[in-house]
Enzyme design. Structure first.
Site, PDB file in Angstrom:
ATOM      1  N   ALA A  24       0.800  -0.854   0.140  1.00  0.00           N
ATOM      2  CA  ALA A  24      -0.353   0.477   0.101  1.00  0.00           C
ATOM      3  C   ALA A  24       0.433   1.206   0.017  1.00  0.00           C
ATOM      4  CB  ALA A  24      -0.992   0.036   1.215  1.00  0.00           C
ATOM      5  N   THR A  28       0.193   5.674  -1.290  1.00  0.00           N
ATOM      6  CA  THR A  28       0.138   6.464  -0.662  1.00  0.00           C
ATOM      7  C   THR A  28      -0.008   7.918  -1.134  1.00  0.00           C
ATOM      8  OG1 THR A  28       2.302   6.130   0.408  1.00  0.00           O
ATOM      9  CG2 THR A  28       0.125   5.348   1.646  1.00  0.00           C
ATOM     10  N   PHE A  35      -2.734   0.258   5.400  1.00  0.00           N
ATOM     11  CA  PHE A  35      -3.477   0.173   5.823  1.00  0.00           C
ATOM     12  C   PHE A  35      -2.727   0.822   7.862  1.00  0.00           C
ATOM     13  CE2 PHE A  35      -6.939  -1.982   2.726  1.00  0.00           C
ATOM     14  CZ  PHE A  35      -5.415  -2.151   1.782  1.00  0.00           C
ATOM     15  N   ARG A  36      -1.556   0.197   7.706  1.00  0.00           N
ATOM     16  CA  ARG A  36      -0.920   0.166   8.843  1.00  0.00           C
ATOM     17  C   ARG A  36      -0.469   1.522   9.513  1.00  0.00           C
ATOM     18  NH1 ARG A  36      -1.524  -4.631   6.250  1.00  0.00           N
ATOM     19  NH2 ARG A  36      -2.919  -6.177   6.984  1.00  0.00           N
ATOM     20  N   GLN A 100      -0.115  -6.546  -3.502  1.00  0.00           N
ATOM     21  CA  GLN A 100      -1.029  -6.858  -2.781  1.00  0.00           C
ATOM     22  C   GLN A 100      -1.192  -6.108  -2.816  1.00  0.00           C
ATOM     23  OE1 GLN A 100       1.392  -7.753   1.214  1.00  0.00           O
ATOM     24  NE2 GLN A 100       2.342  -6.330   0.515  1.00  0.00           N
ATOM     25  N   VAL A 102      -4.817  -3.233  -4.560  1.00  0.00           N
ATOM     26  CA  VAL A 102      -6.291  -4.173  -5.200  1.00  0.00           C
ATOM     27  C   VAL A 102      -6.565  -2.678  -5.695  1.00  0.00           C
ATOM     28  CG1 VAL A 102      -6.506  -5.822  -3.212  1.00  0.00           C
ATOM     29  CG2 VAL A 102      -7.534  -3.855  -3.180  1.00  0.00           C
ATOM     30  N   HIS A 118      -3.985 -10.184  -4.401  1.00  0.00           N
ATOM     31  CA  HIS A 118      -4.838  -9.910  -3.028  1.00  0.00           C
ATOM     32  C   HIS A 118      -6.058  -9.879  -4.457  1.00  0.00           C
ATOM     33  CE1 HIS A 118      -2.308  -9.207   0.637  1.00  0.00           C
ATOM     34  NE2 HIS A 118      -1.885 -10.112  -0.116  1.00  0.00           N
ATOM     35  N   CYS A 126     -21.713 -10.916  -7.246  1.00  0.00           N
ATOM     36  CA  CYS A 126     -22.746 -11.065  -6.388  1.00  0.00           C
ATOM     37  C   CYS A 126     -22.387 -12.729  -5.505  1.00  0.00           C
ATOM     38  CB  CYS A 126     -24.225 -11.420  -7.506  1.00  0.00           C
ATOM     39  SG  CYS A 126     -25.232 -11.875  -6.220  1.00  0.00           S
ATOM     40  N   CYS A 165     -29.719 -10.906  -8.706  1.00  0.00           N
ATOM     41  CA  CYS A 165     -30.828 -12.460  -8.751  1.00  0.00           C
ATOM     42  C   CYS A 165     -30.887 -11.637  -7.269  1.00  0.00           C
ATOM     43  CB  CYS A 165     -29.522 -12.862  -7.925  1.00  0.00           C
ATOM     44  SG  CYS A 165     -28.577 -13.151  -7.286  1.00  0.00           S
TER      45      CYS A 165
HETATM   46  N1  APR Z   1       6.910   5.412   0.440  1.00  0.00           N
HETATM   47  C1  APR Z   1       7.138   4.251   1.115  1.00  0.00           C
HETATM   48  N2  APR Z   1       7.135   3.680   2.445  1.00  0.00           N
HETATM   49  C2  APR Z   1       5.259   4.233   2.367  1.00  0.00           C
HETATM   50  C3  APR Z   1       4.870   4.961   2.702  1.00  0.00           C
HETATM   51  C4  APR Z   1       5.806   5.555   0.917  1.00  0.00           C
HETATM   52  N3  APR Z   1       5.615   6.887   0.224  1.00  0.00           N
HETATM   53  N4  APR Z   1       3.825   5.421   2.301  1.00  0.00           N
HETATM   54  C5  APR Z   1       3.236   3.746   3.421  1.00  0.00           C
HETATM   55  N5  APR Z   1       4.690   3.152   3.658  1.00  0.00           N
HETATM   56  C6  APR Z   1       5.172   2.016   3.785  1.00  0.00           C
HETATM   57  C7  APR Z   1       4.384   2.252   4.986  1.00  0.00           C
HETATM   58  O1  APR Z   1       5.554   2.889   6.872  1.00  0.00           O
HETATM   59  C8  APR Z   1       4.249   0.737   5.692  1.00  0.00           C
HETATM   60  O2  APR Z   1       5.201   0.015   6.837  1.00  0.00           O
HETATM   61  O3  APR Z   1       4.064   0.752   3.644  1.00  0.00           O
HETATM   62  C9  APR Z   1       3.659   0.566   4.129  1.00  0.00           C
HETATM   63  C10 APR Z   1       2.265  -0.059   4.295  1.00  0.00           C
HETATM   64  O4  APR Z   1       1.974  -1.430   5.347  1.00  0.00           O
HETATM   65  P1  APR Z   1       0.783  -1.639   5.477  1.00  0.00           P
HETATM   66  O5  APR Z   1      -0.465  -0.520   5.088  1.00  0.00           O
HETATM   67  O6  APR Z   1       0.657  -2.786   6.042  1.00  0.00           O
HETATM   68  O7  APR Z   1       0.409  -2.368   3.158  1.00  0.00           O
HETATM   69  P2  APR Z   1      -0.084  -3.643   3.157  1.00  0.00           P
HETATM   70  O8  APR Z   1       2.028  -4.496   3.732  1.00  0.00           O
HETATM   71  O9  APR Z   1       0.657  -3.553   1.450  1.00  0.00           O
HETATM   72  O10 APR Z   1      -0.657  -4.532   3.703  1.00  0.00           O
HETATM   73  C11 APR Z   1      -0.971  -6.218   3.257  1.00  0.00           C
HETATM   74  O11 APR Z   1      -2.816  -6.086   4.885  1.00  0.00           O
HETATM   75  O12 APR Z   1      -4.566  -5.327   4.839  1.00  0.00           O
HETATM   76  C12 APR Z   1      -3.846  -6.422   4.261  1.00  0.00           C
HETATM   77  O13 APR Z   1      -4.683  -6.981   1.634  1.00  0.00           O
HETATM   78  C13 APR Z   1      -4.972  -5.656   2.565  1.00  0.00           C
HETATM   79  O14 APR Z   1      -2.500  -5.452   0.835  1.00  0.00           O
HETATM   80  C14 APR Z   1      -2.849  -5.862   1.782  1.00  0.00           C
HETATM   81  C15 APR Z   1      -2.135  -6.200   2.884  1.00  0.00           C
END
Ligand code: APR
Length: 264
Positions: A24, A28, A35-36, A100, A102, A118, A126, A165
């Site tokens: 993710a 960003t 997410f975290r 990962q 979507v 993912h 549905c 449906c």
């Molecule tokens: N550049 C570098 N790192 C970044 C940036 C950025 N611009 N923005 C955020 N981060 C880092 C954050 O510090 C964090 O450690 O990216 C990481 C994102 O981690 P998560 O939010 O846990 O996302 P992800 O690892 O993709 O989660 C895995 O969890 O919720 C499920 O299925 C969902 O695919 C997801 C999976």
């Protein structure tokens, strides 16, 4: 630092199978919260929201979580980090992208060889008759539904129901507890074993089985580069870790590779 970028670029140039693994944090800087590290955006943790149980037991939280992300998904663009990866792939400097995410932003940036571990939030389907829809189908038709959530008045409605449906619609993403798409998972494992350079970008590496892939690569002899703003559980196995932003760093690395590779 420049020396580090120099070292990474020259190692990248000598690699024959470069595999990029994104989370993710790759998106960003396109405006999609991760997410975290996205503080307080979600009232529940993703692990408890992204489940079939949540769809049944707390449908308002579940549907809002996805409706909010779908709404954003269709309003954002790939960032220069996505574009740099697509450029490197076109120049033969990236062989495969495992994501990962979507959000479909790698596709839109021009990357071609992608495994979406993912699933995708671009469509919903549905539960009953499996009819697929563009995910905007899941968005409430009324105004102001996002504000309702902030003050606790949000309720999911008829937008969550199949037009064919009457069954409930679900996002075509892998929910916690569900198996990953077999073909994507097999492809991702094969590429992780073949990689001689494995690049993790923007992932906390806490979700399995996706987080096995960097380990498979290192165990098979690959060098590991982690570009992530926070520490990850695999930092100790990385050849290089950059605590930088993906969309700032990737174009710099791509430029260095282009220059050093006489613009190949
Ligand atoms: N550049 C570098 N790192 C970044 C940036 C950025 N611009 N923005 C955020 N981060 C880092 C954050 O510090 C964090 O450690 O990216 C990481 C994102 O981690 P998560 O939010 O846990 O996302 P992800 O690892 O993709 O989660 C895995 O969890 O919720 C499920 O299925 C969902 O695919 C997801 C999976």
């Amino acid at each position: 630092s420049d020396r580090l970028i120099e070292e990474i670029a020259s190692s990248w140039l000598t690699a024959s199978n470069v595999v990029v693994f994104t989370g993710a944090g790759m998106s960003t800087e396109s405006g999609l919260p991760d997410f975290r590290s996205a503080q307080g955006l979600w009232k529940q943790r993703p692990e408890s929201l992204a489940t079939m149980a949540a769809m049944r037991q707390m449908p308002d939280e579940f549907y809002f979580f996805y409706q909010w992300r779908i709404q954003r998904l269709w309003s954002v663009e790939p960032n220069v980090g996505h574009l740099a990866l697509a450029e490197l792939e076109a120049a033969g400097r990236v062989q495969h992208v495992i994501t990962q995410n979507v959000d479909g932003l790698h596709h839109r940036a021009g990357s071609v060889h992608i495994s979406e571990l993912h699933g995708t939030l671009k469509t919903v389907s549905c539960l009953n008759c499996r009819t697929h829809y563009d995910s905007r189908q899941l968005l409430p038709q009324r105004e102001g539904w996002e504000a309702e959530y902030q003050n606790g008045g949000y309720r999911h409605g008829s937008e969550c129901v199949c037009l064919q449906c009457g069954g409930f619609l679900r996002p075509d993403v892998v929910l916690f507890g569900e198996a990953l798409p077999e073909d994507a998972w097999q492809m991702a494992q094969a590429w992780s074993r073949k990689a001689d350079l494995f690049v993790v970008i923007g992932s906390s590496l806490v979700v399995s089985p996706a987080n096995y892939l960097p380990q498979i690569a290192v165990d098979a002899g690959a060098k590991l580069l982690i570009i992530n703003q926070e520490n990850t559980p695999l930092d100790h196995r990385a050849t290089w870790t950059l605590r930088t932003k993906a969309a700032e760093t990737l174009p710099v690395i791509a430029r260095r590779i282009k220059k050093a590779g006489n613009g190949v």
